[in-house]
Design a protein around this motif. Structure first.
Motif, short mmCIF file in Angstrom:
data_model
loop_
_atom_site.label_atom_id
_atom_site.label_comp_id
_atom_site.label_asym_id
_atom_site.label_seq_id
_atom_site.Cartn_x
_atom_site.Cartn_y
_atom_site.Cartn_z
N ARG A 187 7.91 -22.05 -2.80
CA ARG A 187 6.86 -22.15 -3.48
C ARG A 187 6.63 -20.89 -4.31
O ARG A 187 6.23 -20.91 -5.52
CB ARG A 187 5.40 -22.40 -2.83
N PHE A 188 7.16 -19.85 -3.97
CA PHE A 188 6.72 -18.31 -4.49
C PHE A 188 7.91 -18.22 -5.50
O PHE A 188 7.94 -17.45 -6.43
CB PHE A 188 6.78 -17.28 -3.54
N GLN A 189 8.92 -18.94 -5.29
CA GLN A 189 10.08 -18.69 -6.12
C GLN A 189 10.15 -18.82 -7.51
O GLN A 189 10.50 -17.81 -8.27
CB GLN A 189 11.19 -19.73 -5.51
N ASN A 190 9.29 -19.84 -8.12
CA ASN A 190 9.11 -19.88 -9.51
C ASN A 190 8.35 -19.00 -10.05
O ASN A 190 8.26 -18.59 -11.40
CB ASN A 190 8.50 -21.40 -9.70
N SER A 191 7.33 -18.29 -9.25
CA SER A 191 6.44 -17.19 -9.69
C SER A 191 6.89 -15.72 -9.09
O SER A 191 6.15 -15.06 -9.26
CB SER A 191 4.84 -17.73 -9.29
N LYS A 192 8.02 -15.80 -8.59
CA LYS A 192 8.63 -14.54 -8.09
C LYS A 192 8.53 -13.16 -9.06
O LYS A 192 7.98 -12.34 -8.71
CB LYS A 192 9.97 -14.53 -7.53
N SER A 193 8.75 -13.43 -10.23
CA SER A 193 8.57 -12.35 -11.28
C SER A 193 7.14 -11.82 -11.23
O SER A 193 6.98 -10.62 -11.31
CB SER A 193 9.13 -12.73 -12.58
N VAL A 194 6.20 -12.75 -11.36
CA VAL A 194 4.93 -12.51 -11.59
C VAL A 194 4.31 -11.83 -10.30
O VAL A 194 3.54 -10.59 -10.43
CB VAL A 194 3.92 -13.77 -11.80
N ILE A 195 4.83 -12.39 -9.08
CA ILE A 195 4.34 -12.07 -8.10
C ILE A 195 4.92 -10.38 -7.61
O ILE A 195 4.03 -9.65 -7.24
CB ILE A 195 4.82 -12.68 -6.80
N GLU A 196 6.01 -10.14 -8.15
CA GLU A 196 6.70 -8.78 -8.12
C GLU A 196 5.81 -7.86 -8.89
O GLU A 196 5.50 -6.74 -8.50
CB GLU A 196 8.11 -8.84 -8.68
N LYS A 197 5.33 -8.16 -10.11
CA LYS A 197 4.41 -7.29 -10.86
C LYS A 197 3.07 -7.16 -10.46
O LYS A 197 2.62 -6.19 -10.23
CB LYS A 197 4.13 -8.16 -12.31
N VAL A 198 2.70 -8.12 -9.53
CA VAL A 198 1.36 -7.96 -8.86
C VAL A 198 1.26 -7.28 -7.89
O VAL A 198 0.35 -6.19 -7.58
CB VAL A 198 0.73 -9.46 -8.52
N VAL A 199 2.44 -7.30 -7.00
CA VAL A 199 2.50 -6.55 -5.80
C VAL A 199 2.69 -5.09 -6.06
O VAL A 199 2.24 -4.08 -5.44
CB VAL A 199 3.73 -7.12 -4.72
N GLY A 200 3.58 -4.92 -7.12
CA GLY A 200 3.91 -3.52 -7.78
C GLY A 200 2.55 -2.65 -8.13
O GLY A 200 2.23 -1.63 -7.93
N CYS A 201 1.71 -3.55 -8.80
CA CYS A 201 0.42 -3.06 -9.44
C CYS A 201 -0.39 -2.66 -8.09
O CYS A 201 -1.24 -1.55 -8.32
CB CYS A 201 -0.14 -3.78 -10.43
N VAL A 202 -0.45 -3.57 -7.18
CA VAL A 202 -1.26 -3.39 -6.00
C VAL A 202 -1.04 -2.05 -5.32
O VAL A 202 -1.98 -1.31 -4.76
CB VAL A 202 -1.26 -4.57 -5.15
N LEU A 203 0.29 -1.93 -5.24
CA LEU A 203 0.65 -0.72 -4.47
C LEU A 203 0.45 0.57 -5.35
O LEU A 203 -0.06 1.48 -4.87
CB LEU A 203 2.43 -0.73 -4.30
N ILE A 204 0.74 0.60 -6.57
CA ILE A 204 0.25 1.65 -7.53
C ILE A 204 -1.39 2.10 -7.38
O ILE A 204 -1.54 3.24 -7.41
CB ILE A 204 0.86 1.35 -9.09
#
Length: 216
Positions: A187-204
């Protein structure tokens, strides 16, 4: 009733208090959770589990300096606390930026060699994330100054450390197993790029929050 139980009885109240606080500390959202999530979803279940083991192992650094009385010194020293705070913040921002700018796409069925994260590297990420977290330092300060009696023997304090460590390992291992389930990953595969950006922003964001946190 065996001897170990008899020796533990005088500290039963402390034991219960530490256990409850340890559980809430483990499950509270923070950098550890985001990092384990990142490694579980973007790399593998094994990476998530070894990150959890890294977090649990880093707990012993906090246990050691708390028993030695250094947590109080760190909390009262602007210089020492600031060093810990900024190094921890820089690490979170760095990992967040790496995640945000990642250009690799994960193939769940056939993960690429370039995308693989070794168990050792995953362990290191979990370890460093927790070890440099000033929030964890303040937690241990409160535990070992407000909950644990100064007269509590070292062996009992080590038991408390073991409880805290195992609580983190158990919780984050569960998180890693859940988030790396094939159904969720599909389910996450199709939104993987968006999720990466979100997780990156959260860590920052966590890194910036740590850097901006005031001493004491």
């Amino acid at each position: 009733m065996n001897m170990a139980c008899i020796e533990t009885l005088p500290y039963l109240s402390e034991l219960i208090s530490v256990s409850v606080v340890a559980m809430f500390m483990a499950i509270s959202p923070g950098a550890d959770f985001v990092m384990v999530t990142r490694n579980s979803m973007f790399h593998s279940r094994s990476a998530g589990i070894f990150s959890a083991l890294g977090v649990g192992s880093a707990i012993w650094i906090h246990v050691t300096y708390s028993i030695a009385g250094l947590a109080l010194i760190i909390s009262r020293s602007i210089v020492l606390f600031s060093i810990l705070k900024y190094v921890g913040a820089a690490y979170l921002i760095y990992m967040g930026w790496k995640t945000f700018t990642s250009k690799e796409l994960i193939d769940i069925d056939e993960p690429s060699a370039g995308n693989a994260l070794s168990n050792g590297a995953a362990f290191k990420i979990g370890f460093v994330t927790n070890a440099l977290n000033p929030k964890t330092t303040i937690f241990f300060l409160s535990i070992f100054t407000q909950v644990v009696n100064p007269d509590t023997p070292i062996w009992m304090q080590l038991v408390y450390g073991l409880i805290i460590s195992l609580s983190h390992v158990a919780w984050f291992t569960g998180v890693a197993v859940f988030l790396s389930h094939p159904i969720l990953l599909q389910r996450f595969q199709n939104s993987k790029s968006v999720i990466e950006k979100v997780v990156g922003c959260v860590l920052i964001g966590f890194g910036c929050k740590v850097a901006a946190a005031s001493h004491g």
